[in-house]
Enzyme design. Structure first.
Site, PDB file in Angstrom:
ATOM      1  N   HIS A  17       0.855  -1.197   0.000  1.00 51.82           N
ATOM      2  CA  HIS A  17       0.000   0.000   0.000  1.00 51.82           C
ATOM      3  C   HIS A  17       0.889   1.245   0.000  1.00 51.82           C
ATOM      4  CE1 HIS A  17      -3.881   2.073   1.391  1.00 51.82           C
ATOM      5  NE2 HIS A  17      -2.999   3.040   1.160  1.00 51.82           N
ATOM      6  N   HIS A  19       1.427   5.400  -1.730  1.00 52.52           N
ATOM      7  CA  HIS A  19       1.034   6.536  -2.566  1.00 52.52           C
ATOM      8  C   HIS A  19       2.309   7.117  -3.152  1.00 52.52           C
ATOM      9  CE1 HIS A  19      -3.124   6.671  -0.993  1.00 52.52           C
ATOM     10  NE2 HIS A  19      -2.548   6.182   0.093  1.00 52.52           N
ATOM     11  N   LEU A  20       2.488   6.953  -4.444  1.00 54.24           N
ATOM     12  CA  LEU A  20       3.706   7.448  -5.085  1.00 54.24           C
ATOM     13  C   LEU A  20       3.501   8.808  -5.728  1.00 54.24           C
ATOM     14  CD1 LEU A  20       5.102   4.159  -6.694  1.00 54.24           C
ATOM     15  CD2 LEU A  20       5.664   5.180  -4.472  1.00 54.24           C
ATOM     16  N   ARG A  21       2.235   9.253  -5.812  1.00 52.83           N
ATOM     17  CA  ARG A  21       1.914  10.556  -6.422  1.00 52.83           C
ATOM     18  C   ARG A  21       2.394  10.617  -7.863  1.00 52.83           C
ATOM     19  NH1 ARG A  21      -1.344  10.717  -2.154  1.00 52.83           N
ATOM     20  NH2 ARG A  21      -0.561  11.795  -0.342  1.00 52.83           N
ATOM     21  N   ASN A  45      -5.274   7.256  -6.194  1.00 50.06           N
ATOM     22  CA  ASN A  45      -6.001   8.511  -5.881  1.00 50.06           C
ATOM     23  C   ASN A  45      -5.240   9.746  -6.357  1.00 50.06           C
ATOM     24  OD1 ASN A  45      -4.069   8.052  -3.837  1.00 50.06           O
ATOM     25  ND2 ASN A  45      -5.239   9.163  -2.303  1.00 50.06           N
ATOM     26  N   LYS A 103      -9.402  -0.299  -5.882  1.00 47.03           N
ATOM     27  CA  LYS A 103      -9.480   0.344  -4.575  1.00 47.03           C
ATOM     28  C   LYS A 103     -10.835   0.988  -4.365  1.00 47.03           C
ATOM     29  CE  LYS A 103      -7.902   2.127  -0.700  1.00 47.03           C
ATOM     30  NZ  LYS A 103      -6.867   3.103  -0.436  1.00 47.03           N
ATOM     31  N   HIS A 140     -10.602   1.178   1.712  1.00 52.65           N
ATOM     32  CA  HIS A 140     -10.407   2.209   2.744  1.00 52.65           C
ATOM     33  C   HIS A 140     -11.616   2.074   3.665  1.00 52.65           C
ATOM     34  CE1 HIS A 140      -8.880   6.082   4.378  1.00 52.65           C
ATOM     35  NE2 HIS A 140     -10.092   6.022   4.905  1.00 52.65           N
ATOM     36  N   HIS A 178      -4.667  -0.516   5.883  1.00 49.89           N
ATOM     37  CA  HIS A 178      -4.192   0.273   7.035  1.00 49.89           C
ATOM     38  C   HIS A 178      -5.117   0.160   8.236  1.00 49.89           C
ATOM     39  CE1 HIS A 178      -6.948   2.957   4.973  1.00 49.89           C
ATOM     40  NE2 HIS A 178      -6.060   3.355   4.097  1.00 49.89           N
ATOM     41  N   LEU A 223      -5.255   9.257   7.821  1.00 48.71           N
ATOM     42  CA  LEU A 223      -6.549   8.588   7.896  1.00 48.71           C
ATOM     43  C   LEU A 223      -6.408   7.138   7.442  1.00 48.71           C
ATOM     44  CD1 LEU A 223      -8.798  11.448   6.486  1.00 48.71           C
ATOM     45  CD2 LEU A 223      -8.758  10.578   8.840  1.00 48.71           C
ATOM     46  N   ASP A 251       1.354   2.660   3.592  1.00 49.15           N
ATOM     47  CA  ASP A 251       0.513   3.843   3.377  1.00 49.15           C
ATOM     48  C   ASP A 251       1.354   5.114   3.359  1.00 49.15           C
ATOM     49  OD1 ASP A 251      -1.787   5.187   2.735  1.00 49.15           O
ATOM     50  OD2 ASP A 251      -2.534   5.306   4.779  1.00 49.15           O
ATOM     51  N   HIS A 255       2.890  14.579   1.504  1.00 46.50           N
ATOM     52  CA  HIS A 255       2.265  15.890   1.239  1.00 46.50           C
ATOM     53  C   HIS A 255       3.324  16.940   1.524  1.00 46.50           C
ATOM     54  CE1 HIS A 255      -2.017  14.653   0.996  1.00 46.50           C
ATOM     55  NE2 HIS A 255      -1.670  13.717   1.877  1.00 46.50           N
ATOM     56  N   ALA A 267      -4.175  14.916   5.318  1.00 42.05           N
ATOM     57  CA  ALA A 267      -3.937  13.634   5.991  1.00 42.05           C
ATOM     58  C   ALA A 267      -2.904  12.839   5.217  1.00 42.05           C
ATOM     59  CB  ALA A 267      -5.239  12.847   6.075  1.00 42.05           C
TER      60      ALA A 267
HETATM   61  O1  DOR Z   1      -3.728   9.635   5.505  1.00 45.40           O
HETATM   62  C1  DOR Z   1      -4.030   9.274   4.384  1.00 45.40           C
HETATM   63  N1  DOR Z   1      -3.450   9.802   3.290  1.00 45.40           N
HETATM   64  N2  DOR Z   1      -4.992   8.361   4.244  1.00 45.40           N
HETATM   65  C2  DOR Z   1      -5.472   8.036   3.040  1.00 45.40           C
HETATM   66  O2  DOR Z   1      -6.367   7.230   2.995  1.00 45.40           O
HETATM   67  C3  DOR Z   1      -4.990   8.708   1.811  1.00 45.40           C
HETATM   68  C4  DOR Z   1      -3.651   9.253   2.003  1.00 45.40           C
HETATM   69  C5  DOR Z   1      -3.240  10.210   0.924  1.00 45.40           C
HETATM   70  O3  DOR Z   1      -3.436   9.915  -0.248  1.00 45.40           O
HETATM   71  O4  DOR Z   1      -2.706  11.260   1.267  1.00 45.40           O
HETATM   72 ZN    ZN Z   2      -3.472   5.002   1.482  1.00 43.86          ZN
END
Ligand code: DOR
Ligand code: ZN
Length: 349
Positions: A17, A19-21, A45, A103, A140, A178, A223, A251, A255, A267
């Site tokens: 899991h 997030h590589l953006r 996402n 997802k 999620h 998560h 989150l 996860d 940011h 988050a």
């Molecule tokens: O804290 C989080 N950040 N929870 C998520 O479900 C998404 C993630 C994000 O993409 O920043």
């Molecule tokens: Zn996530």
């Protein structure tokens, strides 16, 4: 290996899991995930979300192009489910090996989830297809009903959505992502081989009081939000149990600092540079380093039906440089638990 061991060699791990953006942020954070893991499940996402085979395929190409020279890291792509997603598209992407899972973001649950699912019934036809073809649903697990206390949203999701869903789709493979509560850990353990859960390093290390330790700590906000201490202890027990249903998922969710250190902060916790060191620290503290390999390198591929990685890594309790925050375009992304990266060293073995 004795429980007091201070070093461990394990098969190369995967992150189930991440997030590589995209763009500059991806270019800056990707080397950290690629240095730690052989493969990662890449969350969809983005803006716009990854809802088609073409978008997933192009995103995969951008990740591969941004890898450091010589890296054999493999991104495993996912589809972002919407109310109107085409079930034939989901099936085609899976058959063509473009994505390995889909997802479920309940609409409004978290970052870039506004295109997510407003009612689980809307995607029942898609779930029928996924059940038939053996494509995992990644969840999620939080309700979006804002009359439900934020600390209860996972548990209420389990009661209102997850348990009925598991009943309606008895053969659908599901990963509750998560997990943050003792109740989630228990439901997953009882859910048999078709139900699994990822557990992050941060949910093993912080509880909800940590978010307010000496003042508000925006870099510990994610989150689902961290819960009470009893939940953290239950998660540590689950992760270090060796049980096949629990596997590693960081996860990692970068940011830029200015968006977290804000009146309404984003988050997400960025842990890619310290992930394996943090897990090693937790397993060491629980005298369970001998079960780290199951959690990090065996249980995930077995759940997904993918081959185990070749190669090994070594983690040792030995002083190292603390990892630096990652600089991006005049801002930075703050690294979670740099002290783990200073205490444990990660190397190829
Ligand atoms: O804290 C989080 N950040 N929870 C998520 O479900 C998404 C993630 C994000 O993409 O920043
Ligand atoms: Zn996530």
């Amino acid at each position: 290996m004795s429980p007091a061991s201070t070093a461990v060699t394990i098969r190369r791990p995967d992150d189930w899991h991440a997030h590589l953006r995209d763009g500059a942020v991806m270019a800056a954070v990707l080397p950290h995930t690629a240095a730690q893991f052989a493969r990662a499940i890449v969350m969809p996402n983005l803006k716009p979300p990854v809802t088609t085979v073409a978008l997933a395929s192009a995103y995969r190409d951008r990740i591969l192009a941004a890898l450091p020279a010589g890296s054999d890291f493999r991104p495993l792509m996912t589809a972002y489910l919407t109310d109107s997603i085409d079930k034939a598209e989901i099936e085609r992407g899976f058959a063509d090996h473009v994505w390995v899972a889909a997802k479920l973001y309940p609409a409004g649950a978290t970052t870039n989830s506004q295109h997510g699912v407003t009612d689980i019934r809307h995607i029942y036809p898609v779930l029928e297809v996924m059940q038939r073809i053996g494509m995992p649903l990644l969840v999620h697990g939080e309700v979006t009903d804002h009359t439900v206390d934020i600390f209860d949203r996972e548990q209420v999701f389990i009661e209102r959505i997850l348990l009925p869903l598991l009943k309606d789709f008895p053969a659908l493979k599901v990963v509750l992502e998560h997990i943050t509560t003792a109740e989630a850990a228990e439901v997953v353990r009882e859910g048999g081989p078709r139900l699994g859960a990822t557990i992050t390093p941060h949910h093993l290390m912080i509880n909800r009081s940590s978010l307010f330790e000496g003042g508000i700590r925006p870099h510990l906000y994610c989150l689902p939000i961290a819960k009470r201490e009893r939940h953290r202890l239950a998660l540590r027990k689950a992760a270090t149990s060796g049980a096949a249903c629990y596997f590693l998922g960081t996860d990692t969710a970068p940011h830029l600092a200015h968006t977290k250190e804000a009146a309404c902060g984003c988050a997400g916790i960025f842990n890619a540079p310290t992930a394996m060191q943090a897990y090693a620290q937790v397993f060491h503290e629980e005298a369970a380093l001998d079960r780290l390999e199951a959690f990090a390198s065996l249980n995930g591929p077995r759940f997904y039906g993918l081959p185990l990685n070749e190669g090994k890594i070594r983690l040792a309790l030995a002083a190292a440089e603390a990892p630096q925050d990652v600089e991006i375009e005049g801002d930075r992304v703050v690294v979670f638990a740099p002290e783990c990266g200073a205490a444990w060293t990660l190397s190829a073995a």
